[in-house]
Design a protein around this motif. Structure first.
Motif, PDB file in Angstrom:
ATOM      1  N   ARG A 137       2.242   4.293  -7.628  1.00 12.38           N
ATOM      2  CA  ARG A 137       1.617   5.586  -7.913  1.00 12.38           C
ATOM      3  C   ARG A 137       2.417   6.771  -7.388  1.00 12.38           C
ATOM      4  O   ARG A 137       1.908   7.878  -7.258  1.00 12.38           O
ATOM      5  CB  ARG A 137       0.205   5.601  -7.319  1.00 12.38           C
ATOM      6  CG  ARG A 137      -0.711   4.562  -7.963  1.00 12.38           C
ATOM      7  CD  ARG A 137      -2.032   4.473  -7.257  1.00 12.38           C
ATOM      8  NE  ARG A 137      -2.760   5.733  -7.282  1.00 12.38           N
ATOM      9  CZ  ARG A 137      -3.790   6.007  -6.491  1.00 12.38           C
ATOM     10  NH1 ARG A 137      -4.209   5.122  -5.604  1.00 12.38           N
ATOM     11  NH2 ARG A 137      -4.399   7.168  -6.571  1.00 12.38           N
ATOM     12  N   MET A 170       5.941  -2.464  -7.609  1.00 17.53           N
ATOM     13  CA  MET A 170       4.593  -2.261  -7.059  1.00 17.53           C
ATOM     14  C   MET A 170       4.603  -1.286  -5.885  1.00 17.53           C
ATOM     15  O   MET A 170       3.649  -0.556  -5.666  1.00 17.53           O
ATOM     16  CB  MET A 170       4.026  -3.591  -6.562  1.00 17.53           C
ATOM     17  CG  MET A 170       3.439  -4.449  -7.634  1.00 17.53           C
ATOM     18  SD  MET A 170       1.847  -3.794  -8.129  1.00 17.53           S
ATOM     19  CE  MET A 170       0.814  -4.437  -6.798  1.00 17.53           C
ATOM     20  N   THR A 183       0.821  -1.216   0.000  1.00 17.99           N
ATOM     21  CA  THR A 183       0.000   0.000   0.000  1.00 17.99           C
ATOM     22  C   THR A 183       0.857   1.270   0.000  1.00 17.99           C
ATOM     23  O   THR A 183       0.350   2.352  -0.253  1.00 17.99           O
ATOM     24  CB  THR A 183      -0.939   0.036   1.218  1.00 17.99           C
ATOM     25  OG1 THR A 183      -0.173  -0.294   2.363  1.00 17.99           O
ATOM     26  CG2 THR A 183      -2.085  -0.933   1.060  1.00 17.99           C
ATOM     27  N   ASN A 229       0.411   3.576  -2.795  1.00 18.66           N
ATOM     28  CA  ASN A 229      -0.776   4.421  -2.933  1.00 18.66           C
ATOM     29  C   ASN A 229      -0.509   5.874  -2.543  1.00 18.66           C
ATOM     30  O   ASN A 229      -1.373   6.722  -2.733  1.00 18.66           O
ATOM     31  CB  ASN A 229      -1.898   3.915  -2.010  1.00 18.66           C
ATOM     32  CG  ASN A 229      -2.476   2.601  -2.504  1.00 18.66           C
ATOM     33  OD1 ASN A 229      -2.290   2.250  -3.659  1.00 18.66           O
ATOM     34  ND2 ASN A 229      -3.167   1.897  -1.626  1.00 18.66           N
TER      35      ASN A 229
END
Ligand SMILES: *[C@@H]1O[C@H](CO)[C@@H](O)[C@H](O)[C@H]1NC(C)=O
Ligand SMILES: *[C@@H]1O[C@H](CO)[C@@H](O)[C@H](O)[C@H]1NC(C)=O
Ligand SMILES: *[C@@H]1O[C@H](CO)[C@@H](O)[C@H](O)[C@H]1NC(C)=O
Ligand SMILES: *[C@@H]1O[C@H](CO)[C@@H](O)[C@H](O)[C@H]1NC(C)=O
Ligand SMILES: *[C@@H]1O[C@H](CO)[C@@H](O)[C@H](O)[C@H]1NC(C)=O
Ligand SMILES: *[C@@H]1O[C@H](CO)[C@@H](O)[C@H](O)[C@H]1NC(C)=O
Ligand SMILES: *[C@@H]1O[C@H](CO)[C@@H](O)[C@H](O)[C@H]1NC(C)=O
Ligand SMILES: *[C@@H]1O[C@H](CO)[C@@H](O)[C@H](O)[C@H]1NC(C)=O
Ligand SMILES: *[C@@H]1O[C@H](CO)[C@@H](O)[C@H](O)[C@H]1NC(C)=O
Ligand SMILES: *[C@@H]1O[C@H](CO)[C@@H](O)[C@H](O)[C@H]1NC(C)=O
Length: 856
Positions: free
Chosen positions: A398, A394, A370, A373
């Motif tokens: 973002r 990964m 996460t 994110n």
């Protein structure tokens, strides 16, 4: 017709041009400098020194509204603003400047002004009555009178940061009473606030910066009591006598911004509960805090946007309250705070995080995906932990705004095709075992200012791409301790800090920008001489070219680097002489194992910061300068502390070569293995803080000056392989720290003086001096020497020689005692005299002797 219309057009053109110009001129004439203002500015200018010629526009030919930094109101044409920050100005600030009637903004910050002079007070002059903004931050000013400031009744913003107000503390209340002041900054003003000031009224103060000053806990409490409306309070690095009283913190109901960094709060286990409720920014960096999980779950910090607890000592997992802060949290600093455990994914629920620092803790496990994110993240530092998991693309899915990334000693795997969304400015990937191939994704980063990838087992780079990458870096490049090879002789490195050491670079040296300040190219295979464009590296303070195959003259080029502190040119083929105009800031000069020649310039021993001078294994000749040695760092007993840089220098001492880091404060002079002749000047031993002295393998003659007895810090002395003669000075027996001695292969004669030190050395320390005798060598035939020894010690050193004899009794005893005692018994005539003289010592010797004798 055609002609007429042309004519008409031409006419119209001129008409418009003319009128337009007229309008323009009229407009300009509006902004005509007021004569009185011009005179006032002119007087101000007379006080200042402008070495960089930044104020060339301040000339009588130009309208003063066009002078650099001057702003006039475009309707009244009066000077309203003067901004001369960062112009390298020196000299005096003439405060008659405040006669500028409409001046409301004055910024003279970050210059080198020394003096501020107040004009004689004239009643008819309105003095700074409109001034709203006054910034004198970061000059060299000292003020003991703040009276003139109290007249500036419109002042809203006042910054006196780094002004010395030590003698103005009592006038401080004048500032606190300025009726409109809302922003007061007194950072590092040497204020010493020990008592409560009277009549203070913080009516409008909103921002108060008192960081770096001195308080007593009582005066601080008083201040807090008064300043209940303050919303921005900076107490960073204050020194405090007495305890910091947390109770008063919670009364600061309106404080939103609070900086308590650098205050020792290790006793305050309840610091979290004392925090004022409306806080939005809290900095408690380096407060020695120990408790991050208070028993009470009720932590009232729900408005926090910034929390920085870098450098504390929590010894804890991440506490629960940390996950219940405001969703607006944007800055979380938890670096180097002894935190452990796993990072729960809920930490990354703070979707607005821009700054996340978890580096240098003991976090384990893997990092939740996460993380990817956190779209707004700009700064991410998670290196130097114990994560067991691998980091993948990964994790950054973002993070398009990321600019600074630290993954030091973490494990990560990115595919060779990865093109990150971000463009980094700073990247730290040291100790990451990512080699041998240089990770291709880094080539996609076009804005790097800092790239640090030392000790990462890198060998293979795509040469053109890689040279392009490192040539683009402008602040710091560290790719040391890898196995990168290649020829970078055509690359221009524009970085300030360049660490390419311990690689396999070949070819001639790269080009450097004139701005470079730190260059370590040691342990490569560079060849050739110093490139011409290295000549004027004005900002250079560290250079190491150790262990390459370089040649040519070098020191004359480095004489242009007037701030140089460290030179290490060891193990090359450099030649030439040492110019006498090297930087006066030199701390370490290592020219070992080259082909330098000429004499040793006395200027080297005038360098007040010098602590390490290694000229060994060259062709230096001439004699050691007969001068007054004033290298203060090697003399003074009160330790001034120079800024030392670069710890990993081989030091040759006690006959060993130390690799890696050693005590960088060791004072060393090594002139060994040259062609130095003449006598050892007695002044050399005035450098009493020297710990290692190696003059071996030269052509020195003469005797050892008696002044050697003053070198009380000497630990290692090598005078071997010279042509020294005469007796070994008695007071060498008083060099108690001496643990290595080599006098071999000279022509010393006589008896080795008595004392633990000298007798305890290996025979090979004295070998090759045929006329030298006494332990540990063979017995001397003339015992009289010993008596002379004692006599001269007693005479020269007074009580000290005596004490040294006691102290030296252990090892030297067996030999020394018999010699002394024997001779006293033999030369009866002397006995009385010496018994009187040596009475206390005699008693001691006698008793010891008897005890020993009886036991055996
Ligand atoms: C004065 O100049 C400034 C900037 O040049 C401009 O923004 C402002 O509108 C002008 N004021 C008047 C009254 O012309
Ligand atoms: C502080 O100043 C304000 C306004 O000038 C005044 O109303 C108030 O009474 C003063 N307080 C004290 C304690 O002097
Ligand atoms: C703090 O202020 C209160 C009332 O305003 C006063 O009674 C108290 O003595 C003050 N304390 C200190 C330490 O100045
Ligand atoms: C956060 O990231 C995880 C894993 O990358 C993903 O499954 C999830 O949908 C993301 N949540 C949000 C709110 O973007
Ligand atoms: C150099 O790198 C190796 C790993 O490649 C590491 O073990 C060693 O400690 C590093 N040496 C230094 C001085 O950093
Ligand atoms: C230092 O002296 C040398 C001659 O010994 C000279 O060539 C060089 O230009 C001098 N450097 C500076 C900075 O003056
Ligand atoms: C050291 O002494 C020399 C002359 O003996 C003098 O020129 C130099 O200025 C002195 N340096 C310091 C730092 O005192
Ligand atoms: C002194 O220098 C010589 C020659 O460089 C060297 O062999 C010797 O080991 C050095 N002595 C010490 C104590 O380092
Ligand atoms: C003296 O030094 C030599 C060579 O350094 C060594 O071989 C010998 O063992 C030493 N002897 C003693 C007694 O330490
Ligand atoms: C002293 O130096 C000589 C070489 O000149 C060497 O042979 C001897 O081992 C050295 N002694 C010690 C104690 O290091």
């Amino acid at each position: 017709m055609n002609f007429l219309s042309q004519l008409l057009r031409l006419f119209l053109f001129f008409f418009y041009a003319f009128t337009f110009q007229n309008i323009l001129c009229n407009n300009l004439s509006h902004v005509r400098c007021n004569e009185k203002d011009r005179q006032t500015l002119q007087i101000f200018k007379e006080g200042l020194i402008d070495p960089s010629n930044n104020l060339v526009t301040w000339s009588t030919q130009q309208d003063c509204c066009d002078w650099k930094g001057v702003h006039c109101d475009n309707t009244t044409s009066r000077v309203t603003k003067l901004d001369l920050s960062q112009q390298s100005l020196q000299g005096e600030i003439k405060l008659s400047l405040l006669e500028l009637q409409f001046l409301y903004h004055l910024d003279l910050s970050e210059n080198f002004f020394k003096v501020i002079s107040t004009p004689p007070i004239q009643n008819d002059v309105i003095f700074g009555s409109n001034l709203h903004y006054l910034d004198l931050y970061y000059n060299d000013i000292s003020m003991d009178n703040l009276h003139w400031l109290s007249q500036l009744s419109s002042l809203r913003y006042l910054n006196l940061g780094f002004t010395n107000l030590r003698y103005a503390t009592n006038g401080l209340q004048l500032l606190f009473m300025l009726p409109s002041l809302s922003d007061l900054r007194l950072r590092y003003c040497q204020l010493n606030i020990t008592t409560s000031l009277k009549n203070v009224n913080f009516t409008s103060l909103v921002t108060l910066d008192l960081s770096g000053n001195y308080f007593t806990s009582k005066s601080l409490r008083w201040l807090f009591n008064l300043s209940s409306d303050i919303s921005h309070l900076d107490l960073n690095q204050i020194s405090l006598s007495g305890n910091f009283d947390l109770q008063w913190l919670s009364q600061l109901h309106s404080v939103k911004y609070l900086d308590l960094s650098g205050i020792d709060l290790h006793k305050e286990t309840n610091w979290l509960l004392a925090m004022p409720p409306s806080l939005s920014n809290l900095y408690m960096i380096d407060c020695q805090l120990t408790n991050i999980s208070p028993s009470l779950k009720h932590v009232n910090l729900t408005s926090l946007v910034t929390l920085d607890l870098f450098l504390n000592n929590f010894n804890s997992e991440l506490p629960h309250w940390l996950f219940n802060l405001s969703r607006d949290l944007s800055h979380l600093g938890l670096g180097d705070s002894s935190l452990f455990g796993e990072i729960p994914s809920s930490l990354f629920n703070y979707q607005n995080l821009e700054y996340l620092d978890l580096h240098y803790n003991m976090f384990s496990g893997s990092i939740p995906l996460t993380l990817g994110n956190l779209t707004y993240l700009v700064f991410l530092s998670i290196g130097s932990n114990s994560f067991s998991g691998t980091i993948y693309e990964m994790h950054f899915s973002r993070l398009q705004n990321l600019q600074e990334l630290d993954l030091i000693s973490t494990r990560f795997h990115f595919s060779p095709e990865w093109i990150p969304l971000f463009q980094l400015k700073e990247l730290h990937l040291d100790e990451t075992n990512q080699g041998p191939q240089f990770p291709p994704w880094i080539y996609t980063q076009k804005s790097l200012s800092i790239l640090s990838m030392s000790s990462s087992k890198l060998s293979f780079v795509v040469e053109e791409k890689f040279w392009g990458l490192i040539a683009g870096i402008d602040e710091r490049i560290d790719i040391s301790n890898n196995s990168i090879s290649g020829d970078i002789s055509n690359v221009l490195l524009k970085s300030d800090f360049i660490l390419l050491n311990h690689n396999n670079f070949t070819g001639t040296l790269p080009h450097l920008s004139p701005e470079v300040s730190y260059v370590d190219l040691s342990h490569n295979s560079f060849i050739g001489s110093i490139p011409h464009n290295w000549k004027k590296l004005k900002h250079l303070f560290f250079i190491s070219l150790w262990n390459n195959n370089l040649c040519g003259e070098v020191l004359e080029k480095l004489s242009w680097s007037t701030y140089l502190k460290v030179i290490n040119l060891e193990q090359n083929e450099f030649f030439g002489t040492i110019p006498n105009n090297m930087s006066r800031y030199l701390e370490r000069v290592i020219l070992r194992s080259n082909k330098f020649e000429g004499s040793i310039p006395p200027q080297l021993f005038f360098l007040s910061h010098l602590i390490h001078l290694d000229l060994a294994h060259n062709n230096f000749s001439g004699s050691i300068p007969q001068i007054t040695y004033n290298a203060t760092e090697m003399i003074a007993d009160n330790y001034s502390t120079p800024l030392l840089v670069g710890d990993d220098i081989d030091l040759y001492e006690k006959g060993q070569v130390y690799e890696g880091k050693v005590n960088s404060r060791r004072r060393t002079i090594d002139l060994s293995a040259n062609k130095i002749s003449g006598e050892i000047p007695s002044e050399l031993f005035g450098l009493i803080r020297v710990q290692t002295l190696n003059l071996s393998y030269n052509h020195l003659t003469g005797t050892i000056p008696k002044t050697i007895g003053g070198m009380k810090n000497l630990e290692s002395l090598d005078l071997s392989n010279n042509k020294l003669f005469g007796e070994i000075p008695e007071n060498m027996a008083t060099l108690f720290f001496l643990s290595y001695l080599n006098l071999s292969c000279n022509n010393f004669s006589g008896q080795i003086p008595i004392g633990t030190q000298l007798q305890s050395f290996n025979v090979s320390s004295y070998d090759g001096n045929p006329e030298l005798c006494g332990a540990p060598l063979t017995k001397c035939s003339m015992e009289k020497n010993v008596v002379d020894t004692i006599q001269s010690i007693m005479k020269e050193d007074g009580g000290f020689g005596e004490k040294s004899l006691y102290l030296g009794m252990g090892v030297g005893f067996a030999v020394g005692f018999c010699g002394l005692f024997g001779s006293l018994l033999i030369f009866r005539k002397w006995r009385q005299k010496y018994y009187r003289l040596l009475n206390p010592m005699y008693d001691y010797l006698y008793v010891t002797y008897i005890l020993k004798f009886n036991r055996s």
